[in-house]
Write an enzyme that holds these catalytic residues in place. Structure first.
Site, short mmCIF file in Angstrom:
data_model
loop_
_atom_site.label_atom_id
_atom_site.label_comp_id
_atom_site.label_asym_id
_atom_site.label_seq_id
_atom_site.Cartn_x
_atom_site.Cartn_y
_atom_site.Cartn_z
N SER A 145 -56.78 -4.82 -13.19
CA SER A 145 -55.79 -5.56 -13.99
C SER A 145 -55.79 -5.09 -15.44
CB SER A 145 -56.12 -7.06 -13.95
OG SER A 145 -55.36 -7.77 -14.89
N TYR A 170 -61.33 -14.07 -15.07
CA TYR A 170 -60.53 -13.21 -14.20
C TYR A 170 -60.70 -11.75 -14.61
CZ TYR A 170 -56.41 -10.89 -12.25
OH TYR A 170 -55.56 -10.02 -11.61
#
Length: 339
Positions: A145, A170
């Protein structure tokens, strides 16, 4: 023809990737745990597009065959961290390639439910790596990501940047995935290709993402939340461009012969949030009611992908401009929700 496992197959990117690979003649086995992080009906609707019936897809550990594509598209509901069922699946199918898109998504939700991120993104990913190791999978493509870059001021983001200061759990799990993949490439000669996704949007997108939230709110005459008073920019990347890049990393050989590879995959043209909203207002022909809010914990101010490495190694060339992408999403949204 390759036999390819796609985890997260009921997800936004996973669904589109399954469609693309089937069209190219490959055999796809999709896996998803169909959790309730967002509306499961949307996940089942995506699977339905692939010919997978809800009745069979909802049962854990049961293989479903597509009513449209036959044995070229199969699906199984599993948790990535299931250390009994996942190795059995690998043993049965002997996959040529694996694309791991399954993960607990969302930056803000990682503050509310951190355990879910460790279970899926760390333990689940380790299980995938171990299965690849023990069942002779030579190529693993996996989702990282853009969040790993944190709030760096160095733009555009390039893969050589220091990413040791994540600002959300995350992001930390995605950085951990990259480190884990490097270890398995080094120790077990597995080709691992990490893709740092930048703000993906388009038809069948996730309901908690900005494109979906804004469209839904504007059409229902509700206010939209504009964080950091709109002083944000994102490298919005249309789903078709993303899928083309993922397909190439899965089935094509690279100009880079390193076993461990890491790439940005984005549009390379960041858009100011307020400009993005203005484009959406124009397509909908409705003015948004904007609720200006402060910065959210875990969010970053800007994302901007340098995609030159992916362009060089896999001929990646994003084509879809934001205005065109917004129109395509709105057309899907209105059709799907009968607006």
């Amino acid at each position: 023809m390759k036999k390819i496992l796609i985890t997260g197959a009921a997800g936004f990117i996973g669904y589109h990737l399954c469609e693309a690979l089937i069209k190219k003649g490959h055999d796809v086995i999709g896996l998803d745990n169909i959790n309730d992080y967002y509306d499961v009906n949307l996940k089942y609707a995506r699977l339905d597009q692939l010919g997978i019936e809800k009745e069979s897809a909802s049962v854990f550990s049961e293989i479903s065959e597509s009513l449209i594509h036959g044995s070229h598209m199969q699906f199984i509901r599993l948790n990535l961290e299931d250390r009994n069922a996942l190795p059995k699946l690998f043993k049965t199918y002997q996959f040529d390639m694996v694309c791991n898109l399954a993960a607990q998504a969302g930056v803000r939700y990682s503050i509310e439910n951190p355990e879910a991120y460790i279970d899926s993104n760390i333990n689940g990913f380790l299980n995938v790596l171990e299965c690849c190791r023990h069942h002779n999978v030579k190529r693993l493509v996996y989702a990282s990501s853009s969040s790993v870059y944190g709030n760096t001021d160095k733009i555009p983001f390039d893969e050589n940047a220091n990413v040791d200061q994540p600002i959300s759990l995350y992001a930390a799990t995605k950085k951990s995935n990259e480190l884990m993949a490097h270890t398995y490439s080094h120790l077990y000669n597995i080709e691992t290709i990490g893709l740092r996704f930048f703000t993906v949007y388009g038809p069948w997108g996730r309901p908690e993402m900005a494109m979906f939230l804004f469209t839904d709110a504007i059409l229902n005459n509700k206010p939209i939340n504009v964080f950091n008073n709109g002083n944000l920019s994102r490298d919005f990347t249309y789903i078709d461009d993303i899928v083309e890049g993922v397909v190439n990393t899965l089935i094509k050989d690279s100009k880079n012969d390193s076993l461990y590879k890491l790439y940005n995959i984005g549009n390379g043209k960041p858009v100011q949030l307020l400009d993005f909203i203005a484009s959406l207002e124009k397509v909908l022909d409705i003015s948004a009611i904007k609720k200006m809010l402060p910065m959210q914990a875990g969010d970053v101010h800007q994302t901007f992908a340098d995609t030159s490495r992916l362009e060089h190694d896999y001929n990646y060339k994003p084509q879809i401009v934001v205005d065109k992408g917004i129109k395509a999403f709105v057309l899907w949204y209105k059709g799907f929700y009968n607006k």
